[in-house]
Motif scaffolding. Structure first.
Motif, PDB file in Angstrom:
ATOM      1  N   ILE A 189       0.780  -1.145   0.007  1.00 14.76           N
ATOM      2  CA  ILE A 189       0.051   0.178  -0.053  1.00 14.76           C
ATOM      3  C   ILE A 189       0.751   1.390  -0.215  1.00 14.76           C
ATOM      4  O   ILE A 189       0.649   2.140  -0.627  1.00 14.76           O
ATOM      5  CB  ILE A 189      -1.093  -0.015   1.296  1.00 14.76           C
ATOM      6  CG1 ILE A 189      -2.109  -1.116   1.145  1.00 14.76           C
ATOM      7  CG2 ILE A 189      -1.668   1.545   1.489  1.00 14.76           C
ATOM      8  CD1 ILE A 189      -2.981  -1.219   2.119  1.00 14.76           C
ATOM      9  N   ILE A 388      -4.909  -0.499   8.819  1.00 19.48           N
ATOM     10  CA  ILE A 388      -5.114  -0.494   7.437  1.00 19.48           C
ATOM     11  C   ILE A 388      -6.481   0.347   7.477  1.00 19.48           C
ATOM     12  O   ILE A 388      -6.614   1.267   6.388  1.00 19.48           O
ATOM     13  CB  ILE A 388      -5.738  -1.831   6.806  1.00 19.48           C
ATOM     14  CG1 ILE A 388      -4.190  -2.960   7.016  1.00 19.48           C
ATOM     15  CG2 ILE A 388      -6.228  -1.851   5.637  1.00 19.48           C
ATOM     16  CD1 ILE A 388      -4.445  -4.271   6.470  1.00 19.48           C
ATOM     17  N   VAL A 392      -6.876   3.925   5.018  1.00 14.71           N
ATOM     18  CA  VAL A 392      -8.005   4.042   3.870  1.00 14.71           C
ATOM     19  C   VAL A 392      -8.815   5.421   4.126  1.00 14.71           C
ATOM     20  O   VAL A 392      -8.903   6.165   3.153  1.00 14.71           O
ATOM     21  CB  VAL A 392      -8.670   2.828   4.124  1.00 14.71           C
ATOM     22  CG1 VAL A 392     -10.002   2.876   3.147  1.00 14.71           C
ATOM     23  CG2 VAL A 392      -7.911   1.421   3.515  1.00 14.71           C
ATOM     24  N   TYR A 396      -9.256   8.695   1.768  1.00 15.13           N
ATOM     25  CA  TYR A 396     -10.560   9.154   1.265  1.00 15.13           C
ATOM     26  C   TYR A 396     -11.022  10.460   1.873  1.00 15.13           C
ATOM     27  O   TYR A 396     -11.812  10.995   1.360  1.00 15.13           O
ATOM     28  CB  TYR A 396     -11.693   7.976   1.635  1.00 15.13           C
ATOM     29  CG  TYR A 396     -11.458   6.887   0.419  1.00 15.13           C
ATOM     30  CD1 TYR A 396     -12.296   7.001  -0.969  1.00 15.13           C
ATOM     31  CD2 TYR A 396     -10.861   5.703   0.634  1.00 15.13           C
ATOM     32  CE1 TYR A 396     -12.342   6.022  -1.619  1.00 15.13           C
ATOM     33  CE2 TYR A 396     -10.726   4.781  -0.331  1.00 15.13           C
ATOM     34  CZ  TYR A 396     -11.548   5.026  -1.604  1.00 15.13           C
ATOM     35  OH  TYR A 396     -11.676   3.844  -2.565  1.00 15.13           O
TER      36      TYR A 396
END
Length: 406
Positions: A189, A388, A392, A396
């Motif tokens: 990632i 995680i 994320v 966003y």
């Protein structure tokens, strides 16, 4: 003298042969001998027309593990109880082994025994595989004429000890595997996903939220120094494990630390107590004097704290102090174990009471492993979800902000 010396230097190996019997039927087999000529002569006496004889390849093979020694001990005990002679028992076990290294080891021991060496002395030549406890019990069995019984007891001891180790390993495999996979996912990632988001955010032309800026900065660091990060983690882990294995000070420090770790420390303590009581019970039941038995018990516990306590107990017992009193002084052993030892000393059944204590703590280890496994799952899920999920959400946030503006 010359004949005996020559017989000792003549090393037998395993030959695979093929031929036809008296009825013309093709037969195959294996034979241990000093050479191909010996194999051919022996088979001809049996009425077999030999067509092919070749030495069985013994090169390679995996390393000999504790499980291999435990299986060998159980097989040897079973065959000797069935009345199979010792040399023939070694032959059968060696032929049945799928590990060439184990076959070579058993062949060497068999050769020593065949030339008049005692079984315990033959085992002592291979300290990497047969520790002092193993050799002492075999020696006690030879001296008392109860080798079959002691081999059976030794096999039970090894199986119980291996079961405890395997339970602890199984409790650790899941969290370690999950954490390794999580680290790989985070690395992917950071190196590939977040830079793609960064290019998209640049086109927005707006200020990014603080969480997003932090994650992007971490990603840039990861992309720039990924080789250094992986090198430090891999090298650090390797040197840590090597120092733990080779440094006595490091071993003592880690053993003390493991006993103090919340939740997991209780599991380590119970497994050490189980192995300590099981070892002492096995040695004492074999007729080994208490002071001599304590030589092997400390190392068998697998923990430096218990090993140091055992050394102190041995000194106290050798000067006439009762075992129970000395155990209580160390402050290492649970009250229940001390009380059971006291009952055993008073009733003259110390080995039986130690055996019961070992069974109790082996069951405790089993329950602790189940509890640890059930506790680790939600704990790991929370950690992974936070890491995680946080990344994320950070990625966003600018998209949500852009949506509100629109």
């Amino acid at each position: 003298m010359a004949t005996a010396s020559a017989a000792k230097n003549l090393k037998e190996v395993v030959f695979e042969w093929e031929g036809k019997d008296k009825n013309g039927k093709i037969v195959r087999g294996e034979m241990r001998a000093g050479g191909e000529a010996v194999v051919g002569a022996s088979l001809r006496r049996q009425g077999i027309l030999v067509s092919k004889v070749k030495k069985r390849r013994m090169s390679g093979g995996r390393a000999i593990k504790q499980k291999d020694i435990a299986v060998f001990t159980r097989q040897l005990s079973t065959m000797m109880r069935a009345g199979v002679p010792l040399i023939q028992s070694f032959d059968i076990v060696a032929r049945g082994s799928t590990n060439p290294k184990m076959t070579r080891l058993l062949t060497d021991i068999r050769s020593d025994v065949e030339t008049g060496t005692s079984l315990s002395s033959a085992f002592r030549k291979h300290p990497l595989y047969f520790d002092a406890l193993y050799c002492n019990l075999v020696e006690a069995g030879e001296a008392g004429g109860i080798l079959e019984a002691l081999l059976d007891r030794l096999a039970i001891y090894q199986e119980k000890t291996m079961a405890i180790k395997n339970k602890i390993k199984s409790a650790l495999i899941y969290p370690v595997a999950v954490l390794v996979v999580a680290f790989v996912v985070l690395a992917v990632i950071m190196i590939f996903v977040i830079p793609a988001f960064e290019d998209v955010f640049k086109s927005f032309g707006a200020d990014l939220p603080l969480p997003t800026l932090i994650v992007i900065a971490m990603s840039k660091f990861f992309v720039t120094y990924w080789y250094l990060i992986f090198g430090v983690i891999g090298g650090g882990t390797y040197f840590f494990l090597e120092s733990w294995k080779r440094s006595l000070k490091m071993q003592k420090f880690m053993d003390r630390l493991l006993l103090r770790v919340p939740v997991f420390g209780d599991l380590v303590n119970k497994s050490s107590v189980a192995r300590w009581t099981r070892t002492l019970s096995t040695m004492f039941a074999a007729g080994v004097p208490l002071v001599e038995a304590l030589d092997s018990v400390g190392g068998a516990s697998g923990n430096a704290v218990f090993q140091e306590a055992t050394e102190q107990i041995q000194k106290d017992v050798s000067t006439g102090t009762a075992l129970t009193t000395s155990m209580q002084t160390t402050g290492v052993f649970p009250t229940m174990v001390i009380q059971m030892c006291a009952i055993g000393e008073e009733s003259g059944s110390l080995d039986a009471m130690l055996g019961k204590a070992a069974e109790f703590y082996e069951d405790e280890v089993d329950e602790a492993v189940k509890g640890l496994s059930s506790l680790m799952e939600p704990f790991i899920i929370v950690i992974l979800g936070t890491l995680i999920g946080g990344i994320v959400v950070s990625m966003y946030l600018p998209i949500f902000k852009l949506g509100q503006v629109v």
